[in-house]
Design a protein around this motif. Structure first.
Motif, PDB file in Angstrom:
ATOM      1  N   VAL A  97      -1.310  -2.514  -8.607  1.00 50.68           N
ATOM      2  CA  VAL A  97      -0.838  -1.442  -7.713  1.00 50.68           C
ATOM      3  C   VAL A  97      -0.690  -0.092  -8.411  1.00 50.68           C
ATOM      4  CG1 VAL A  97       0.305  -2.990  -6.071  1.00 50.68           C
ATOM      5  CG2 VAL A  97       1.603  -2.090  -8.028  1.00 50.68           C
ATOM      6  N   THR A  98      -0.835  -0.074  -9.734  1.00 49.78           N
ATOM      7  CA  THR A  98      -0.787   1.228 -10.426  1.00 49.78           C
ATOM      8  C   THR A  98      -2.173   1.881 -10.445  1.00 49.78           C
ATOM      9  OG1 THR A  98      -1.218   0.312 -12.624  1.00 49.78           O
ATOM     10  CG2 THR A  98       1.094   0.435 -11.931  1.00 49.78           C
ATOM     11  N   GLY A 112       8.954 -14.141  -6.392  1.00 50.19           N
ATOM     12  CA  GLY A 112      10.187 -13.596  -5.814  1.00 50.19           C
ATOM     13  C   GLY A 112      10.146 -13.267  -4.331  1.00 50.19           C
ATOM     14  N   ALA A 169       5.479  -4.919  -4.509  1.00 54.17           N
ATOM     15  CA  ALA A 169       5.415  -5.076  -5.980  1.00 54.17           C
ATOM     16  C   ALA A 169       6.329  -4.053  -6.660  1.00 54.17           C
ATOM     17  CB  ALA A 169       3.987  -4.892  -6.472  1.00 54.17           C
ATOM     18  N   TYR A 188      15.194   3.425 -12.440  1.00 54.52           N
ATOM     19  CA  TYR A 188      14.893   2.591 -11.271  1.00 54.52           C
ATOM     20  C   TYR A 188      15.319   3.293  -9.981  1.00 54.52           C
ATOM     21  CZ  TYR A 188      14.950  -1.775  -8.527  1.00 54.52           C
ATOM     22  OH  TYR A 188      14.726  -2.761  -7.590  1.00 54.52           O
ATOM     23  N   LYS A 246      13.406   4.306  -6.400  1.00 48.45           N
ATOM     24  CA  LYS A 246      13.779   3.682  -5.128  1.00 48.45           C
ATOM     25  C   LYS A 246      14.326   4.708  -4.124  1.00 48.45           C
ATOM     26  CE  LYS A 246      12.421  -0.473  -6.251  1.00 48.45           C
ATOM     27  NZ  LYS A 246      11.281  -1.097  -5.560  1.00 48.45           N
ATOM     28  N   PRO A 248      17.195  -4.319  -0.882  1.00 39.75           N
ATOM     29  CA  PRO A 248      17.891  -5.535  -1.310  1.00 39.75           C
ATOM     30  C   PRO A 248      18.967  -5.224  -2.338  1.00 39.75           C
ATOM     31  CG  PRO A 248      15.489  -5.688  -1.670  1.00 39.75           C
ATOM     32  CD  PRO A 248      15.827  -4.263  -1.427  1.00 39.75           C
ATOM     33  N   ALA A 249      20.050  -5.999  -2.272  1.00 42.08           N
ATOM     34  CA  ALA A 249      21.010  -6.037  -3.389  1.00 42.08           C
ATOM     35  C   ALA A 249      20.511  -7.176  -4.287  1.00 42.08           C
ATOM     36  CB  ALA A 249      22.410  -6.261  -2.863  1.00 42.08           C
ATOM     37  N   GLY A 268      12.423  -0.733  -1.117  1.00 45.75           N
ATOM     38  CA  GLY A 268      13.298   0.137  -1.901  1.00 45.75           C
ATOM     39  C   GLY A 268      14.274  -0.747  -2.637  1.00 45.75           C
ATOM     40  N   LYS A 328      -2.252 -16.144 -11.265  1.00 45.79           N
ATOM     41  CA  LYS A 328      -0.942 -16.248 -10.589  1.00 45.79           C
ATOM     42  C   LYS A 328      -1.090 -16.242  -9.071  1.00 45.79           C
ATOM     43  CE  LYS A 328       1.863 -13.809 -14.042  1.00 45.79           C
ATOM     44  NZ  LYS A 328       2.695 -12.604 -14.215  1.00 45.79           N
ATOM     45  N   THR A 351      15.565 -13.778  -8.013  1.00 45.79           N
ATOM     46  CA  THR A 351      14.121 -13.782  -8.324  1.00 45.79           C
ATOM     47  C   THR A 351      13.941 -13.607  -9.832  1.00 45.79           C
ATOM     48  OG1 THR A 351      13.694 -11.405  -8.333  1.00 45.79           O
ATOM     49  CG2 THR A 351      13.732 -12.477  -6.162  1.00 45.79           C
ATOM     50  N   GLY A 387       2.574  -7.952  -4.764  1.00 44.81           N
ATOM     51  CA  GLY A 387       3.551  -8.706  -5.573  1.00 44.81           C
ATOM     52  C   GLY A 387       3.871 -10.030  -4.915  1.00 44.81           C
ATOM     53  N   ALA A 388       2.836 -10.656  -4.313  1.00 48.00           N
ATOM     54  CA  ALA A 388       3.064 -11.849  -3.482  1.00 48.00           C
ATOM     55  C   ALA A 388       3.173 -13.135  -4.289  1.00 48.00           C
ATOM     56  CB  ALA A 388       1.933 -11.983  -2.461  1.00 48.00           C
ATOM     57  N   PHE A 440      15.103 -10.520 -12.784  1.00 52.56           N
ATOM     58  CA  PHE A 440      16.253 -10.396 -13.692  1.00 52.56           C
ATOM     59  C   PHE A 440      15.950 -10.934 -15.093  1.00 52.56           C
ATOM     60  CE2 PHE A 440      18.182 -10.320  -9.486  1.00 52.56           C
ATOM     61  CZ  PHE A 440      18.972  -9.189  -9.596  1.00 52.56           C
ATOM     62  N   LYS A 476      13.117 -10.366 -16.764  1.00 58.53           N
ATOM     63  CA  LYS A 476      11.923  -9.724 -17.342  1.00 58.53           C
ATOM     64  C   LYS A 476      12.204  -8.574 -18.304  1.00 58.53           C
ATOM     65  CE  LYS A 476       8.810 -11.109 -13.655  1.00 58.53           C
ATOM     66  NZ  LYS A 476       8.053 -10.713 -12.479  1.00 58.53           N
TER      67      LYS A 476
HETATM   68  N1  LIG Z   1      15.473  -9.205  -6.810  1.00 57.80           N
HETATM   69  C1  LIG Z   1      16.316  -8.225  -6.542  1.00 57.80           C
HETATM   70  O1  LIG Z   1      17.557  -8.377  -6.694  1.00 57.80           O
HETATM   71  C2  LIG Z   1      15.822  -6.896  -6.040  1.00 57.80           C
HETATM   72  C3  LIG Z   1      16.765  -5.951  -5.654  1.00 57.80           C
HETATM   73  C4  LIG Z   1      16.332  -4.723  -5.193  1.00 57.80           C
HETATM   74  C5  LIG Z   1      14.981  -4.461  -5.079  1.00 57.80           C
HETATM   75  N2  LIG Z   1      14.076  -5.391  -5.460  1.00 57.80           N
HETATM   76  C6  LIG Z   1      12.653  -5.062  -5.343  1.00 57.80           C
HETATM   77  O2  LIG Z   1      11.964  -6.116  -4.724  1.00 57.80           O
HETATM   78  C7  LIG Z   1      10.590  -6.070  -5.113  1.00 57.80           C
HETATM   79  C8  LIG Z   1      10.151  -7.459  -5.536  1.00 57.80           C
HETATM   80  O3  LIG Z   1      10.887  -7.834  -6.681  1.00 57.80           O
HETATM   81  P1  LIG Z   1      11.334  -9.319  -7.014  1.00 57.80           P
HETATM   82  O4  LIG Z   1      12.785  -9.317  -7.178  1.00 57.80           O
HETATM   83  O5  LIG Z   1      10.687 -10.256  -6.074  1.00 57.80           O
HETATM   84  O6  LIG Z   1      10.730  -9.452  -8.495  1.00 57.80           O
HETATM   85  P2  LIG Z   1       9.601 -10.375  -9.139  1.00 57.80           P
HETATM   86  O7  LIG Z   1       9.820 -11.791  -8.797  1.00 57.80           O
HETATM   87  O8  LIG Z   1       9.584  -9.953 -10.568  1.00 57.80           O
HETATM   88  O9  LIG Z   1       8.267  -9.891  -8.417  1.00 57.80           O
HETATM   89  C9  LIG Z   1       7.671  -8.659  -8.700  1.00 57.80           C
HETATM   90  C10 LIG Z   1       6.218  -8.723  -8.269  1.00 57.80           C
HETATM   91  O10 LIG Z   1       5.621  -7.433  -8.498  1.00 57.80           O
HETATM   92  C11 LIG Z   1       4.391  -7.658  -9.173  1.00 57.80           C
HETATM   93  N3  LIG Z   1       3.933  -6.522  -9.947  1.00 57.80           N
HETATM   94  C12 LIG Z   1       4.585  -5.873 -10.950  1.00 57.80           C
HETATM   95  N4  LIG Z   1       3.792  -4.906 -11.459  1.00 57.80           N
HETATM   96  C13 LIG Z   1       2.618  -4.954 -10.768  1.00 57.80           C
HETATM   97  C14 LIG Z   1       1.404  -4.236 -10.818  1.00 57.80           C
HETATM   98  N5  LIG Z   1       1.227  -3.238 -11.690  1.00 57.80           N
HETATM   99  N6  LIG Z   1       0.412  -4.552  -9.932  1.00 57.80           N
HETATM  100  C15 LIG Z   1       0.582  -5.558  -9.058  1.00 57.80           C
HETATM  101  N7  LIG Z   1       1.711  -6.278  -8.960  1.00 57.80           N
HETATM  102  C16 LIG Z   1       2.710  -5.987  -9.812  1.00 57.80           C
HETATM  103  C17 LIG Z   1       4.662  -8.856 -10.064  1.00 57.80           C
HETATM  104  O11 LIG Z   1       3.446  -9.406 -10.512  1.00 57.80           O
HETATM  105  P3  LIG Z   1       3.345 -10.163 -11.944  1.00 57.80           P
HETATM  106  O12 LIG Z   1       3.939 -11.529 -11.729  1.00 57.80           O
HETATM  107  O13 LIG Z   1       1.877 -10.175 -12.219  1.00 57.80           O
HETATM  108  O14 LIG Z   1       4.125  -9.356 -12.928  1.00 57.80           O
HETATM  109  C18 LIG Z   1       5.417  -9.746  -9.090  1.00 57.80           C
HETATM  110  O15 LIG Z   1       4.520 -10.409  -8.246  1.00 57.80           O
HETATM  111  C19 LIG Z   1      10.494  -5.016  -6.212  1.00 57.80           C
HETATM  112  O16 LIG Z   1      10.000  -3.810  -5.662  1.00 57.80           O
HETATM  113  C20 LIG Z   1      11.939  -4.844  -6.658  1.00 57.80           C
HETATM  114  O17 LIG Z   1      12.197  -3.563  -7.193  1.00 57.80           O
HETATM  115  C21 LIG Z   1      14.468  -6.615  -5.958  1.00 57.80           C
END
Ligand SMILES: NC(=O)c1ccc[n+]([C@@H]2O[C@H](COP(=O)([O-])OP(=O)(O)OC[C@H]3O[C@@H](n4cnc5c(N)ncnc54)[C@H](OP(=O)(O)O)[C@@H]3O)[C@@H](O)[C@H]2O)c1
Length: 277
Positions: free
Chosen positions: A66-67, A19, A93, A157, A161, A187-188, A143, A44, A192, A15-16, A195, A197
């Protein structure tokens, strides 16, 4: 903290392209690592790599959904074969999932478990034998605060987690004498695109980044500092979320009230079709 912890190390970040994953990748590069940016879309991931071109050939790319177990295995084993080692795997991811329970379909449950939980199982399953063979390595799973405190309207969710947190903590102790380290990021609200999506393209409430969200770049720096200290559960930002977690575990009336109020506010917001933050 060991300031050389990442220098010259081989890292994979899933998921690089977006976010937290992008911010962690950039911070790893700043700290001297060789980073394989992993994503499911060639377009991307190439765009993310282009933004990091200042780091030269330390920026590399991997395409993996990743699935899909075969793609995760191929990406991780291929990297280890190419470089001769694997020092860090960031299973980052993931997708969000704030939805009233009654509106979630079984397909919603399956999808979120596939992306947030099976992905981590596939990654760990492939990386552990490689790291055991080399006698070192650090796996960092993502997580959530929702993996240590149960926010109402996030049952899907939170299920994934809590699973990630539990698995990572077990493995941290299981492999402690084998030179392997495990951390889990909780993370809280981090600013990114997650929110914006919704769930599988469907929006529940108004989609927007919460005003008090913590910047992803600061989160990445905090995360890498704590990972280098071999911390297990890493709460970001640390406060007030650590107090929230401790209060929940202790069953304090104040935190019970916070969660009940959150449930009330979110139900009202959902019923009005408005925001749930
Ligand atoms: N932001 C927060 O407040 C928050 C809080 C708690 C936990 N987290 C966790 O932090 C992690 C990163 O989230 P983020 O906030 O950075 O969100 P994000 O910006 O939406 O990034 C999510 C990443 O995961 C990738 N992804 C989703 N499904 C995938 C798949 N099937 N195969 C490969 N990659 C996939 C996305 O790729 P695409 O662009 O191709 O969709 C994207 O690169 C997640 O595990 C999330 O649950 C975030």
């Amino acid at each position: 903290m060991d300031s050389e912890y990442y220098t010259g190390k081989i890292c994979i970040v899933t998921g690089a392209n977006s976010g937290i994953g992008y911010a962690v990748s950039e911070e790893l590069l700043k700290r001297g690592a060789i980073v394989y940016l992993a994503g499911r879309s060639r377009e991307k991931i190439d765009a993310a790599a282009a933004q990091l071109q200042a780091y030269g050939d330390r920026v590399r790319t991997l395409i993996m959904d990743v699935t899909k177990q075969e793609e995760v295995q191929k990406g991780i084993e291929g990297t280890a074969a190419e470089t001769g080692r694997l020092d860090f795997l960031f299973n980052n991811a993931g997708v969000g999932g704030t939805i009233p329970f009654e509106r979630a379909t079984l397909e919603d449950w399956r999808q979120i478990i596939d992306v947030n939980l099976w992905s981590v199982i596939y990654g760990v399953h492939t990386a552990v034998p490689i790291m055991l063979a080399q006698g070192s390595g650090h796996i960092v799973n993502t997580g959530s605060i929702a993996g240590i405190v149960p926010p109402p309207f996030q049952a899907l969710y939170s299920l994934t987690k809590y699973g990630v947190v539990g698995m990572t903590e077990c493995l941290k102790y299981e492999f402690a004498e084998k030179g392997l380290h495990f951390s889990v990021i909780c993370p809280a609200n981090i600013a990114t695109p997650i929110f914006n999506k919704g769930i599988d393209g469907r929006a529940y409430g108004e989609l927007r980044i919460p005003e008090d969200a913590y910047p992803a770049e600061k989160a990445a720096s905090d995360i890498l500092d704590r990972v280098a200290e071999h911390k297990g559960i890493i709460v970001v930002p640390e406060e007030p979320n650590t107090r929230l977690w401790q209060g929940y575990v202790m069953g304090t009336p104040e935190i019970e009230e916070v969660l009940r109020q959150m449930a009330h506010d979110r139900r009202e917001a959902f019923e009005k079709g408005g925001t749930y933050f």
